[in-house]
Design a protein around this motif. Structure first.
Motif, PDB file in Angstrom:
ATOM      1  N   TYR A 167      18.675  50.349  18.469  1.00  0.00           N
ATOM      2  CA  TYR A 167      17.849  49.369  19.166  1.00  0.00           C
ATOM      3  C   TYR A 167      17.545  48.185  18.247  1.00  0.00           C
ATOM      4  N   ALA A 168      17.132  48.488  17.040  1.00  0.00           N
ATOM      5  CA  ALA A 168      16.709  47.431  16.122  1.00  0.00           C
ATOM      6  C   ALA A 168      17.868  46.496  15.812  1.00  0.00           C
ATOM      7  N   ARG A 169      19.067  47.057  15.747  1.00  0.00           N
ATOM      8  CA  ARG A 169      20.219  46.221  15.450  1.00  0.00           C
ATOM      9  C   ARG A 169      20.498  45.205  16.553  1.00  0.00           C
ATOM     10  N   THR A 170      20.034  45.488  17.768  1.00  0.00           N
ATOM     11  CA  THR A 170      20.294  44.532  18.839  1.00  0.00           C
ATOM     12  C   THR A 170      19.132  43.574  19.022  1.00  0.00           C
ATOM     13  N   GLN A 171      17.963  43.931  18.514  1.00  0.00           N
ATOM     14  CA  GLN A 171      16.781  43.142  18.847  1.00  0.00           C
ATOM     15  C   GLN A 171      16.258  42.265  17.712  1.00  0.00           C
ATOM     16  N   PHE A 172      16.577  42.601  16.488  1.00  0.00           N
ATOM     17  CA  PHE A 172      16.022  41.822  15.396  1.00  0.00           C
ATOM     18  C   PHE A 172      17.134  41.079  14.679  1.00  0.00           C
ATOM     19  N   THR A 173      16.715  40.048  13.940  1.00  0.00           N
ATOM     20  CA  THR A 173      17.728  39.336  13.167  1.00  0.00           C
ATOM     21  C   THR A 173      17.892  40.008  11.818  1.00  0.00           C
ATOM     22  N   SER A 174      18.980  39.679  11.187  1.00  0.00           N
ATOM     23  CA  SER A 174      19.323  40.371   9.949  1.00  0.00           C
ATOM     24  C   SER A 174      18.316  40.076   8.844  1.00  0.00           C
ATOM     25  N   PRO A 175      17.826  41.110   8.191  1.00  0.00           N
ATOM     26  CA  PRO A 175      16.933  40.889   7.063  1.00  0.00           C
ATOM     27  C   PRO A 175      17.727  40.581   5.796  1.00  0.00           C
ATOM     28  N   TRP A 176      19.017  40.708   5.888  1.00  0.00           N
ATOM     29  CA  TRP A 176      19.873  40.405   4.747  1.00  0.00           C
ATOM     30  C   TRP A 176      20.078  38.904   4.738  1.00  0.00           C
ATOM     31  N   ARG A 177      20.450  38.385   3.622  1.00  0.00           N
ATOM     32  CA  ARG A 177      20.486  36.929   3.532  1.00  0.00           C
ATOM     33  C   ARG A 177      21.601  36.354   4.386  1.00  0.00           C
ATOM     34  N   LEU A 206      27.266  50.826  16.120  1.00  0.00           N
ATOM     35  CA  LEU A 206      26.101  50.075  15.704  1.00  0.00           C
ATOM     36  C   LEU A 206      26.467  48.603  15.826  1.00  0.00           C
ATOM     37  N   SER A 207      25.729  47.887  16.629  1.00  0.00           N
ATOM     38  CA  SER A 207      26.145  46.503  16.836  1.00  0.00           C
ATOM     39  C   SER A 207      25.759  45.657  15.623  1.00  0.00           C
ATOM     40  N   ASP A 208      26.345  44.485  15.535  1.00  0.00           N
ATOM     41  CA  ASP A 208      25.966  43.570  14.467  1.00  0.00           C
ATOM     42  C   ASP A 208      24.638  42.932  14.813  1.00  0.00           C
ATOM     43  N   TRP A 209      23.995  42.425  13.771  1.00  0.00           N
ATOM     44  CA  TRP A 209      22.723  41.749  14.019  1.00  0.00           C
ATOM     45  C   TRP A 209      22.964  40.569  14.935  1.00  0.00           C
ATOM     46  N   PRO A 210      22.068  40.318  15.862  1.00  0.00           N
ATOM     47  CA  PRO A 210      22.229  39.106  16.671  1.00  0.00           C
ATOM     48  C   PRO A 210      21.904  37.886  15.813  1.00  0.00           C
ATOM     49  N   ALA A 211      22.540  36.784  16.110  1.00  0.00           N
ATOM     50  CA  ALA A 211      22.292  35.571  15.332  1.00  0.00           C
ATOM     51  C   ALA A 211      20.883  35.051  15.610  1.00  0.00           C
ATOM     52  N   VAL A 212      20.516  35.128  16.878  1.00  0.00           N
ATOM     53  CA  VAL A 212      19.171  34.697  17.244  1.00  0.00           C
ATOM     54  C   VAL A 212      18.469  35.891  17.861  1.00  0.00           C
ATOM     55  N   ALA A 213      17.254  36.115  17.470  1.00  0.00           N
ATOM     56  CA  ALA A 213      16.543  37.292  17.971  1.00  0.00           C
ATOM     57  C   ALA A 213      16.255  37.125  19.453  1.00  0.00           C
ATOM     58  N   PRO A 214      16.502  38.172  20.235  1.00  0.00           N
ATOM     59  CA  PRO A 214      16.132  38.121  21.640  1.00  0.00           C
ATOM     60  C   PRO A 214      14.609  38.030  21.769  1.00  0.00           C
ATOM     61  N   ASP A 215      14.204  37.744  22.958  1.00  0.00           N
ATOM     62  CA  ASP A 215      12.782  37.575  23.229  1.00  0.00           C
ATOM     63  C   ASP A 215      11.951  38.742  22.691  1.00  0.00           C
ATOM     64  N   GLN A 216      10.980  38.395  21.878  1.00  0.00           N
ATOM     65  CA  GLN A 216      10.168  39.457  21.292  1.00  0.00           C
ATOM     66  C   GLN A 216       9.135  39.984  22.267  1.00  0.00           C
ATOM     67  N   SER A 217       8.744  39.134  23.179  1.00  0.00           N
ATOM     68  CA  SER A 217       7.607  39.510  24.013  1.00  0.00           C
ATOM     69  C   SER A 217       7.919  40.662  24.959  1.00  0.00           C
ATOM     70  N   VAL A 218       9.196  41.004  25.083  1.00  0.00           N
ATOM     71  CA  VAL A 218       9.518  42.100  25.993  1.00  0.00           C
ATOM     72  C   VAL A 218       8.868  43.402  25.554  1.00  0.00           C
ATOM     73  N   ARG A 219       8.569  43.474  24.278  1.00  0.00           N
ATOM     74  CA  ARG A 219       7.968  44.720  23.785  1.00  0.00           C
ATOM     75  C   ARG A 219       6.462  44.763  23.978  1.00  0.00           C
ATOM     76  N   ASN A 220       5.900  43.628  24.358  1.00  0.00           N
ATOM     77  CA  ASN A 220       4.448  43.611  24.525  1.00  0.00           C
ATOM     78  C   ASN A 220       4.029  44.560  25.630  1.00  0.00           C
ATOM     79  N   VAL A 221       3.036  45.312  25.356  1.00  0.00           N
ATOM     80  CA  VAL A 221       2.519  46.219  26.353  1.00  0.00           C
ATOM     81  C   VAL A 221       1.123  45.726  26.677  1.00  0.00           C
ATOM     82  N   GLU A 222       0.776  45.823  27.942  1.00  0.00           N
ATOM     83  CA  GLU A 222      -0.566  45.383  28.275  1.00  0.00           C
ATOM     84  C   GLU A 222      -1.564  46.406  27.791  1.00  0.00           C
TER      85      GLU A 222
END
Lengths: 1050, 418
Positions: A253-263, A637-653
């Motif tokens: 999941y993290a590999r698809t949702q976050f950007t690479s922490p590597w340089r 395992l997918s590659d890191w996305p270049a641009v992070a997808p919308d973060q707000s999808v994880r927001n829970v009310e």
């Protein structure tokens, strides 16, 4: 040989009688394993089993089943007993039933029609009040692989997914996978169930449902968004097997949702890792800060998985390790090293897998494992595959600084009695020699020395390695080539011989004297050589022909002639090709001119590479990584996305993270971390530093008048329960306005508080990043600290099932139970201290929906010891009427003098005001006490709209209506006092009303759920009409009487 | 996940099979037997074997192979760890985990396996939960069951299954409340020919036997917790508390369990408690070899070294030995070439030694390598790393438990290269 039932019990006798016919190991059996071989030889014997199964004694049936299970365990076919066995599926004997289940699951697939006979039994068991029985029925039902029952299974799964018991829900998550494998067409429906279960907050369910998710719909990553934070937070408390599954899912999941922490520059190559090793950490951090900000959710995952490196379960440790490897910034990956090295002390098989993973890691990041190099030293007792893995790792770790140590260690290995290992070591030396140019010469000399070794495999391996090494720098080593030429006579290993021949050919110009001689020797034995040697002989001959045709022309022709008639077509082919190429004749085309350039082209030196080089294309820790091919069902395992997808999808009310410190009467204060609407939530026990479970019975968000909120907290460690109540106003507006981010920072700050030692740079950054919010949050938290006062502390050992599920709160779909509008402080005497010999007891109605059973009314009893000696073992004894359904508190072991304790009871009054009589017992005495509820206490408030109210009222007219006109006290003429008075008398909820002069209240009875509607209509100055509508024709008038009294009097 | 399980004994017979999904034919094990044949030693069978349709993952314990059949991707350690847990459970139930014990209790084994996995995914692996579901067979219970017809199978869902402390049953009662802790350290070392230490590490565990009534909350603190920088805990230990205060705080499981294991790595200096002087020579061409071995204590902090056992795999060329021990007994197996010398206790005044000659195969060449010597020993009352428990406190219950703590050092994989 018709053994009757009785003689079976005499096991020794029956055993020896048949042992003659037994094929394999005789069994020395107790009751269980009797008669392994009994039936294998004689099929008639099954008749006797059938007879036993059809008898009406459970013990006989059980014996028969045990023998059948023994047959199954041995892999013998027992399917013909199916009809006899299946009859017992409804047996009362639980062990027998279980064994029948085992049998059924094993053979149902083969006997589909007969298996259907058992289905109704399971359907019945699915409704059983015992959760274990419900769960096991579902387990078996879903394990029967009979396609016809798919709809039944689907229904059962759906129902179980909303079961009260988390254990049953867990079972339903397992059943999802079974149904999916039986009928993949059900996928869409199953995904719905998965989605539902993913929202479940029980740690028991989490692992299983994620497993189902992985199996059924691993691509539906959207289902995870909302549950991501919850899963991260629950992770520590999930059982270990679930942890593994969740971690590996979250990695993907993290590999698809976050950007690479590597340089950014990271092309993924080695150059960059080298940079990291050499570079100082500080500068690296600074660099990174500028370019990259880690998503807080990404950080959350890393932070919450880190403690699991300490798990005793090796699978968990490795899965965390791979998560860090694939997700963490490069400089943080180091934390996993120690834990992985620790695993090397574990079982052989564990070592194998861990070493494989280390091997892959160590190629990319030498620095990580270098300090632990000595842990990879080989012991003579290691298994061969472990040895070669250790060797692999040592080779990868070698650098200029430590090469001498490693080579010294290798020297010991070369002498090992395990020749396969010795050969491996030689290859490793070769690799070290090519990788580190400083030691190439030393290695080469060492290898040359090995050429005189007595063992052939060692010599052969050395030759092969030397060959490769020489290719890198052939000029200086003609003496080594000569030495090897001499060895040619003694070496029989084909690979080594071929290597020598190739060397001769390749460098024939450096050894012009010797090469033709070698060719002469091998020509003699050409016919008896291995194919690989023959090919090299042809090669050598060709090369010599080109460079030194005078001496070798005849020899070459001889060899080519032999090759022409060889049995192997490869050799014949090669011979033909070489002949055309080198021997000039009129037909030879243009190629002949280039023969020299073709054959004697300078060849690049081979690169000696690790076999683990390419393994990093697989996710670490997976089966695919181990076997180095893609296993079925492997998820890339997918590659890191270049641009992070919308973060707000994880927001829970979340309503609002309430953080309150409660210094309670109970031994351990609690902090509530986050509060989810009307359900279980996690809070933290300050004393135990662990998360607790938090059951909110009623909360501020619902339309409670007086803004009262009540909570029940359960510390998972001491299991102490406390009820908290907010006494002052809690502004719900303020709660809603505070932003999501404040929740985040709040959470993280409490996290950092927990792990105070953690000096994480990210963490610091974060706190500095958000000072404004932080400040605004703090005072609110403080306010709330005053806002909440501990109300009561219940016994410390309330039953576990307390925190299970919010289910008891939602009884009827339409009629949502709300919190009590008012809780009278008044308590009633249960037992006076004089009659109770020092034990005094008082009870009150907290007006909460009972946690044990929705039909019960909860009662709080405060027990006080007024005597001067401790009272022991306070519990509840006999009760009357005998059928009284009551949930007792757990025995209080000891109550010290002057101490008091509050316990909670659940009593099902069955909607009558009849007193519940029971005995309150201490170790010595028994006191009969009784609780008589006022009629108003038997209700639970419900919320409904005015429209609904009218509708419901319309259904309850005539017989079901009772009304009275009263004269009201002057104080009670406005709406607020009326509400309060009514709420004091009866536990009813206020219905919003459009008219000023009509007040409506609604509730339902606890036991049967009958609706009770109260209308107070003001007529003129002081008269009012009270109307009560309810089916409960007895309770109506009683309530009316009480209301009359209350409204008129004050 | 796990499709099927086959138990294979040392002679290559499948003596038990269990399937959690569709039945997998036992012929799948042929691939395993193939690999077994290829391996020279039983330990050399690779733990993961791919076959065309399945993957076999096996562990070897007590000379039984537990072969799990997998059909799709799953972390191999997951399966391995689970199989080991199965073995541990069997051991827990039957005392030993042998072929005979499993065959004798085949029904209990089957019931256990049924509970431990559902559809191939672990369901209940905590020993105390299993014991509530299926009571371990004891002689007494067997007798009672035959007479009364009662069963070994629990009817209620074990309390642990739903609880947040799944490792502990509720309602535990003891007349004698006691808590014992054993600090056991194993030292792994490789000692050079010259006697210098190549690598030495300490692997320590704290095993506990806790028999306490109710829900006790224990804290255990150490004099020198800094030693423990690489630890793994039983799930009961509160990790945050350890992080913050270096105190072990936990609600213990009932009975025997491993509280934590720790690792003192080779980077720290580890004192080696024994030394070995050896002189093993083979001369070229001669049919005699010399063998001399002397053991002595070193840095044992005044504690005696006991239960010393020396073993060594001599080269294949050795036909027989003629040795004289100053104490203890020695045996040499001419077939496996395994020399073992049971020394017993080392007396610092009179060091034990084993001297004599070896007869070699005539004409055989001199072995390349001198044999490695494996040493086992025990040192009571001391933990080599110096770890010391400071105190043990109990909260949450009123009674006073009896507390005990024991230290022991053992040799783990202690090898001397000669």
């Amino acid at each position: 040989m018709s053994t009757n039932n009785l003689s079976y019990n005499d096991q020794g006798g029956s055993d020896s009688a048949v042992e003659v016919g037994q094929e394999t190991t005789p069994t020395s059996s107790s009751n269980a394993g009797a008669g392994f071989g009994l039936f294998s030889t004689n099929f008639k014997k099954n008749d006797d089993l059938k007879e036993m199964l059809e008898s009406n004694k459970d013990s006989l049936k059980l014996d028969a089943m045990k023998r059948i299970i023994a047959l199954i365990a041995k892999g013998k076919n027992a399917s013909e007993l199916f009809p006899a066995v299946v009859k017992n599926v409804a047996s009362k004997n639980i062990e027998l039933k279980k064994l029948v289940y085992v049998y059924l699951v094993r053979y149902a697939e083969e006997q589909q029609d007969l298996a259907l006979l058992s289905i109704s039994t399971f359907q019945r068991a699915l409704k059983d009040p015992n959760q274990l029985i419900r769960a096991s029925a579902l387990r078996v039902l879903s394990s029967i692989r009979v396609p016809i029952i798919v709809p039944i299974m689907m229904l059962a799964i759906k129902e179980a997914a909303s079961d009260m018991s988390p254990y049953v829900r867990k079972t339903s998550a397992h059943a999802i996978q079974k149904l999916y494998s039986l009928d993949p067409d059900q996928k869409e429906h199953l995904i719905e169930v998965i989605d539902k279960l993913l929202k479940d907050k029980s740690t028991l369910v989490a692992g299983s449902v994620v497993m189902a998710f992985e199996e059924v719909c691993p691509d539906r990553i959207d289902l995870i968004h909302k549950n991501y934070r919850k899963l991260c937070n629950l992770l520590v408390d999930v059982e270990e097997w679930g942890q593994v599954v969740i971690i590996s899912m979250l990695t993907r999941y993290a590999r698809t949702q976050f950007t690479s922490p590597w340089r950014e520059v990271s092309g993924g190559g080695n150059s960059e890792t080298a940079f990291y090793e050499s570079d100082e950490k500080k500068t690296e951090n600074e660099d990174e800060k500028k370019s990259y900000m880690m998503d807080p959710d990404h950080r959350l995952l890393l932070r919450n998985t880190k403690p699991l490196l300490q798990s005793r379960n090796t699978a968990v440790v490795v899965s965390v390790a791979q998560l860090y490897w694939h997700l963490a910034p490069k400089h943080e990956v180091g934390v996993i090293t120690k834990s992985l090295v620790r695993l090397l002390r574990s079982h052989r098989e564990v070592q194998y897998i861990v070493l494989q993973n280390i091997a892959t890691m160590s190629i990319q990041r030498k620095g990580m494992f270098e300090p632990y190099m000595k842990s990879f030293y080989v012991r003579s007792t290691d298994a061969t595959h472990i040895k070669s893995l250790k060797l692999e790792i040592l080779t990868s770790l070698a650098n200029e600084a430590n090469i001498s140590t490693i080579l010294r260690e290798f020297q010991t290995y070369v002498k090992s009695q395990d020749k396969e290992f010795a050969a491996g070591t030689i290859q490793a030396i070769g690799r070290c020699a090519t990788n580190i140019s400083e030691v190439t010469d030393t290695c080469l000399q060492g290898l040359v020395l090995l050429l005189s070794n007595r063992d052939e495999t060692v010599v052969a391996e050395s030759v092969v390695v030397i060959k490769k090494l020489l290719q890198t720098q052939p000029t200086q080593h003609s003496d080594i080539i000569k030495h090897m030429a001499k060895l040619f006579d003694n070496i029989a290993v084909p690979m080594a011989r071929a290597s020598i021949l190739w060397l001769m050919g390749e460098y024939c110009e450096r050894v012009p004297q010797i090469a033709p001689d070698v060719l002469r020797k091998v020509a003699k034995s050409f016919t008896s050589e291995e194919d690989i040697v023959k090919l090299q002989t042809v090669n050598l001959a060709a090369k010599l022909y080109l460079t030194n045709s005078k001496q070798t022309k005849l020899l070459t022709q001889y060899i080519l002639n032999l090759g022409k008639y060889d049995q192997n077509y490869d050799i014949r082919d090669r011979t033909r090709f070489i002949r055309q190429l080198i021997v000039p004749n009129e037909k030879s085309g243009a190629l002949g001119k280039y023969a020299r350039r073709i054959l004697l082209a300078p060849k690049p030196a081979p690169v000696l590479e690790s076999t683990y080089k390419d393994r990093d294309r697989y996710q670490l820790g997976t089966l695919s990584h181990t076997i180095n091919t893609k296993a079925s069902g492997y998820l890339e395992l997918s590659d890191w996305p270049a641009v992070a997808p919308d973060q707000s999808v994880r927001n829970v009310e979340v309503i609002e993270p309430v953080r309150i410190h409660l210094y309670l009467y109970c031994p351990f204060p609690l902090t509530i971390q986050a509060l989810h609407q009307g359900s279980v939530c996690v809070c933290q026990c300050l004393y135990h530093k662990v998360s607790c479970y938090f059951v909110s019975v009623c909360n501020a968000s619902q339309d409670c008048i007086h803004n009262r909120a009540r909570f029940v907290c359960l510390c998972r460690v001491c299991l102490c329960v406390c009820v908290l109540e907010s006494s002052s106003e809690v502004e719900s507006d303020e709660e809603k306005s505070s932003s999501q981010s404040s929740e985040e920072s709040d959470k993280s700050s409490s996290q950092s508080e927990k792990s105070s030692s953690e000096s994480d740079s990210e963490q610091k950054k974060k706190t500095t990043k958000k000072p404004p919010q932080k400040k605004t949050v703090k005072p609110t938290a403080k306010d709330r600290l005053h806002g909440f006062v501990p109300k009561k502390c219940l016994s410390r050992s309330l039953c576990f099932s307390l925190y299970t599920h919010p289910c008891p709160l939602s009884c009827a779909a339409l009629l949502q139970v709300s919190g009590p509008a008012f809780v009278p402080e008044k308590s009633h005497d249960l037992l006076h201290r004089m009659t109770g010999k020092g034990l005094s007891a008082q009870y009150q109605f907290p007006r909460q929906p009972c946690l044990y059973q929705p039909s019960m009314v909860s009662v709080q009893i405060s027990l006080t010891n007024t005597s001067d000696r401790p009272l022991e073992q306070i519990h509840i004894g006999d009760r009357s009427p005998t059928g009284l359904n009551m949930h007792c508190f757990n025995t209080i072991e000891c109550l010290l003098p002057e101490a008091s304790v509050t316990v909670s009871l659940g009593i099902d009054f069955n909607d009558s005001t009849q007193a519940a009589n029971f005995q309150l017992c201490t170790k010595e005495d028994q006191f009969s006490v009784s609780i008589q509820p006022a009629v108003g206490e038997l209700f639970l408030p419900i919320t409904m709209t005015e429209q609904d109210f009218r509708q419901e009222q319309g259904k309850r007219l005539g017989m079901n209506e009772s009304s009275a006109t009263i004269t009201m006290a002057a104080a009670n003429t406005t709406s607020q006092p009326i509400s309060r008075q009514v709420a004091t008398v009866a536990n009813l909820g206020v219905v919003p009303s459009g008219q000023d002069n009509i007040h409506r209240f609604a509730g339902k009875t606890a036991s049967t759920g009958a609706v009770v509607l109260v209308t107070v209509e003001l007529r003129g100055e002081s008269t009012a009409l009270i109307t009560i509508n309810t089916e409960k024709s007895v309770m109506g008038p009683m309530l009316l009487r009480d209301l009359k009294r209350a409204l008129a009097q004050a | 996940m796990i499709h099927s399980l086959f138990l294979v004994n040392s002679s290559g017979d499948i003596f038990l099979e269990k399937h959690w999904k569709s039945v997998v034919s036992r012929s799948v094990c042929d691939y395993f037997f193939e690999a077994q044949e290829r391996a020279s030693e039983p330990e050399n069978v690779p733990p993961v074997i791919p076959t065309p349709h399945h993957y076999l993952i096996s562990v070897l314990r007590h000379r039984i192979y537990f072969v799990a059949v997998i059909q799709s991707e799953v972390p191999p350690l997951f399966v391995i760890e689970f199989l080991h847990r199965v073995v541990d459970t069997f051991q827990d139930y039957f005392g030993v985990c042998t072929e005979a014990a499993i065959k004798d209790n085949v029904v209990v084994v089957y019931e256990l396996l049924e509970e431990m996995l559902d559809n191939g995914f672990p369901l209940a692996t905590e020993s105390n939960i299993l014991k509530e579901l299926i009571k371990p067979p004891t002689i007494l219970r067997t007798v009672v069951n035959t007479i009364t017809g009662s069963t070994n199978v629990g009817e209620q869902l074990p309390t642990g299954q739903l609880s947040v402390v799944p490792w502990r049953r509720t309602g535990v009662k003891y007349t004698n409340n006691e808590a014992y802790f054993d600090v056991v350290e194993e030292i792994d070392a490789i000692i050079d020919k010259s006697g210098s230490t190549i690598t030495a590490e300490i692997q320590g565990v704290i095993d506990a036997c806790v028999k306490l009534t109710g829900m006790p909350d224990l804290t255990l603190s150490f004099m020198n917790p800094r030693l423990l920088d690489d630890v793994s805990f039983h799930p009961c230990v509160r990790f945050k508390r350890w992080e913050a205060e270096r105190i072990l705080s936990f609600i213990p499981p009932d009975g025997n369990f491993r509280l934590l294991s720790y690792h003192v790595s080779s980077q720290n200096l580890v004192a080696i408690p024994v030394y070995v002087k050896h002189n093993i020579t083979f001369r070229e061409g001669s049919s005699q070899g010399r063998f001399e071995l002397t053991l002595g204590p070193k840095q044992t902090m005044g504690k005696g070294v006991e239960a010393v056992l020396v073993s060594s795999q001599l080269p294949r060329g050795v036909l027989n030995t003629n040795l004289n021990p100053t104490q203890g007994t020695y045996t040499f197996d001419p077939v496996t070439k395994l020399l073992s010398w049971d020394v017993g206790k080392i007396n610092p005044q009179k060091l034990p030694s084993l001297k004599g000659s070896m007869s070699l195969q005539a004409g055989a060449s001199k072995p390349d390598e001198n044999p490695t010597i494996n040493i086992q020993f025990k040192i009571q009352q001391s933990a080599l790393s110096g770890l010391k428990v400071n105190r043990l406190d109990m909260y949450g219950e009123k009674y006073k438990p009896f507390k005990g703590i024991k230290y022991m050092t053992k040799a783990g994989k202690f090898q001397v290269r000669t």
